[in-house]
Write an enzyme that holds these catalytic residues in place. Structure first.
Site, PDB file in Angstrom:
ATOM      1  N   HIS A 243       0.791  -1.234   0.000  1.00 10.08           N
ATOM      2  CA  HIS A 243       0.000   0.000   0.000  1.00 10.08           C
ATOM      3  C   HIS A 243       0.825   1.287   0.000  1.00 10.08           C
ATOM      4  O   HIS A 243       0.273   2.365  -0.217  1.00 10.08           O
ATOM      5  CB  HIS A 243      -1.021  -0.007   1.149  1.00 10.08           C
ATOM      6  CG  HIS A 243      -0.434   0.120   2.527  1.00 10.08           C
ATOM      7  ND1 HIS A 243      -1.143   0.706   3.567  1.00 10.08           N
ATOM      8  CD2 HIS A 243       0.757  -0.256   3.052  1.00 10.08           C
ATOM      9  CE1 HIS A 243      -0.416   0.684   4.663  1.00 10.08           C
ATOM     10  NE2 HIS A 243       0.739   0.102   4.377  1.00 10.08           N
ATOM     11  N   HIS A 244       2.136   1.192   0.248  1.00 10.26           N
ATOM     12  CA  HIS A 244       2.992   2.385   0.137  1.00 10.26           C
ATOM     13  C   HIS A 244       3.532   2.592  -1.280  1.00 10.26           C
ATOM     14  O   HIS A 244       4.127   3.636  -1.561  1.00 10.26           O
ATOM     15  CB  HIS A 244       4.176   2.295   1.100  1.00 10.26           C
ATOM     16  CG  HIS A 244       3.792   2.339   2.542  1.00 10.26           C
ATOM     17  ND1 HIS A 244       2.989   3.318   3.072  1.00 10.26           N
ATOM     18  CD2 HIS A 244       4.109   1.503   3.576  1.00 10.26           C
ATOM     19  CE1 HIS A 244       2.821   3.101   4.375  1.00 10.26           C
ATOM     20  NE2 HIS A 244       3.477   1.999   4.696  1.00 10.26           N
ATOM     21  N   ALA A 245       3.355   1.629  -2.163  1.00  7.31           N
ATOM     22  CA  ALA A 245       3.901   1.735  -3.520  1.00  7.31           C
ATOM     23  C   ALA A 245       3.046   2.698  -4.341  1.00  7.31           C
ATOM     24  O   ALA A 245       1.879   2.423  -4.623  1.00  7.31           O
ATOM     25  CB  ALA A 245       3.961   0.360  -4.184  1.00  7.31           C
ATOM     26  N   ASN A 286      -0.285   5.642   1.321  1.00  6.78           N
ATOM     27  CA  ASN A 286      -0.074   6.757   0.389  1.00  6.78           C
ATOM     28  C   ASN A 286      -0.104   6.302  -1.060  1.00  6.78           C
ATOM     29  O   ASN A 286      -0.577   7.032  -1.949  1.00  6.78           O
ATOM     30  CB  ASN A 286       1.252   7.456   0.684  1.00  6.78           C
ATOM     31  CG  ASN A 286       2.435   6.489   0.703  1.00  6.78           C
ATOM     32  OD1 ASN A 286       2.477   5.574   1.533  1.00  6.78           O
ATOM     33  ND2 ASN A 286       3.386   6.669  -0.190  1.00  6.78           N
TER      34      ASN A 286
END
Length: 484
Positions: A243-245, A286
């Site tokens: 989910h940070h990619a 993000n």
């Protein structure tokens, strides 16, 4: 741009179409049974007691992994890619009592690891430990382990090929970024380290990107089975997390955004109209936010530690004023905690006060959960959510989208705690009587409020965060226009 839906602002249906499950806010007379979620679920203090909070004692995480780390009613049939008749029979035979058909996939990505720190907190042992735990843990259904009650959709010899092509990744990630990732397969170690050094908290081996693509493909295969009705719901226990990619940037152990790829896959390939993404990882997703910031067909809802932008990923865009842009305005919902120790009461209230009303109005066809468990009590996020609370949240989500809920593992780094949290969520997914439990939990929830405003019964900082998000989104959602 102001958006309103056709649903009435003050009406939340007692019963969703084609579903026997109820929203947690719905209070009805019901002769539900008293079955518990199983003897394998750890016992914690009672939930929903929403009394003024007080904190004491040492809540620091145990030494286990922290010390070694670095900073429904659908039909059932065959699974995608598997033999039809035999596999369908296996699913039917595998259903136990009133269990839902819960699909699971495991991808430990054993060739993806930190070459400089074999005890890195994000390593293959996370997945292997969870699978081993589920394979050994018996529940009240004493003749079967938790894993035996599930359907491992990747267990067949014909389920090894990827269901994704390059276009599926390019719906989320930029072409140049994917080319950079592709080159890591033939880099020397020094070059791999240099590439990883361009990002925050990233490491590479020559096989890392292939491993990440296998994880994303496994999740999409599970999503396909759920959307087509071959499974009721599912949990993808996969790594690396995603989910940070961002579309063109890696970070936080993530370089391919599994859930974003799966949401795009569901919309473009499976013709799903609307997807709800819930992110309860302690860190803001993000990457997922950026992937859908202007997409009206994806509602992204994240509850996370924010600390006024001073908690990873250190972005002011993780705050309540980031509501989406263009056609996606109002479709990006952030609840950012600005203090430590948020626990069951705060998470139950944010679901009841904010998420479930918005989600009901949005009316998704599929629910995806970025299921990180680093907000669990004793993990590294310094929050106090119990495994049973994650189960309660899951039962609420099953009232949406005719129960089509698919979880994908994100964070969670103390393995003993991670195993308990995954166990509780999987048991909630399996539970065919979760609607009855939701109703009883709702009755307990409101009884414990005693007529008080729920935001006055939780941590004041958390209440302030929820109010700020409500204020930012009231113009977009009819259900929020008369909420405090």
């Amino acid at each position: 741009m102001k958006r309103t839906n056709n649903a009435s602002s003050n009406e939340r249906p007692l019963k969703r179409a084609n579903s026997s499950l109820f929203s947690i806010a719905t209070l009805v007379d019901n002769n539900s049974n008293d079955d518990d979620a199983g003897e394998g679920v750890p016992q914690f203090s009672s939930l929903g007691c929403v009394q003024p909070r007080s904190y004491s004692g040492d809540d620091s995480p145990p030494d286990e992994d922290v010390s070694s780390s670095s900073s429904g009613s659908s039909s059932h049939g065959d699974c995608v890619g598997c033999s039809e008749d035999a596999e369908g029979a296996d699913i039917a035979a595998g259903r136990h009592n009133n269990d839902c058909c819960t699909g699971v996939v495991f991808e430990a990505a054993e060739k993806h690891f930190d070459r400089h720190n074999k005890f890195h907190k994000e390593r293959p042992a996370r997945i292997l430990s969870v699978k081993d735990y589920l394979a050994k843990t018996m529940t009240s259904h004493a003749e079967k382990t938790i894993l035996e009650r599930c359907h491992d959709i990747m267990s067949g010899s014909n389920c090894t090929t990827s269901c994704l092509d390059e276009e599926d990744y390019l719906r989320v990630h930029l072409p140049g970024y994917m080319q950079i990732l592709g080159r890591t397969s033939c880099c020397c170690h020094d070059r791999l380290d240099n590439e990883a050094g361009q990002y925050k908290s990233i490491y590479f081996t020559n096989d890392s990107v292939d491993m990440a693509k296998i994880a994303a493909s496994s999740l999409c295969r599970l999503v396909g089975d759920v959307v087509r009705g071959k499974c009721d719901n599912g949990f993808a226990v996969i790594r690396p997390p995603g989910h940070h990619a961002e579309p063109g940037y890696a970070g936080g152990y993530c370089f391919i955004n599994n859930v974003a790829v799966a949401a795009s896959y569901a919309i473009e390939r499976l013709r799903v109209r609307r997807v709800l993404i819930i992110d309860w990882d302690v860190h803001h997703g993000n990457g997922t936010q950026k992937a859908f910031i202007d997409n009206p067909n994806v509602l992204y809802f994240s509850v996370h530690r924010f600390d006024n932008g001073n908690f990873f990923p250190f972005s002011k865009d993780a705050g309540p004023k980031s509501v989406g842009s263009g056609d996606g305005e109002g479709r990006n919902v952030n609840v950012g905690w600005n203090d430590k120790k948020m626990g069951d009461d705060e998470y139950l209230v944010v679901f009841e006060k904010l998420l479930m009303p918005i989600a009901t109005e949005f009316d998704p066809d599929l629910v995806l959960v970025s299921a990180g468990f680093d907000a669990a009590k004793g993990d590294m996020g310094e929050c106090d959510v119990t495994p049973e609370c994650f189960a309660r949240l899951t039962r609420q989500l099953k009232t949406l989208a005719r129960g089509k809920v698919v979880c994908a593992l994100e964070g969670g780094y103390v393995r003993s705690i991670l195993c308990k949290c995954v166990e509780s969520v999987v048991l909630a997914l399996l539970d065919g009587a979760s609607g009855d439990k939701c109703t009883k939990e709702a009755q307990e929830f409101y009884k414990n409020l005693g007529g008080n405003e729920m935001l006055d019964c939780i941590d004041p900082s958390a209440a302030k965060s929820i109010r700020e998000t409500i204020a930012a989104h009231a113009q977009y959602w009819q259900c929020l226009q008369e909420v405090e």
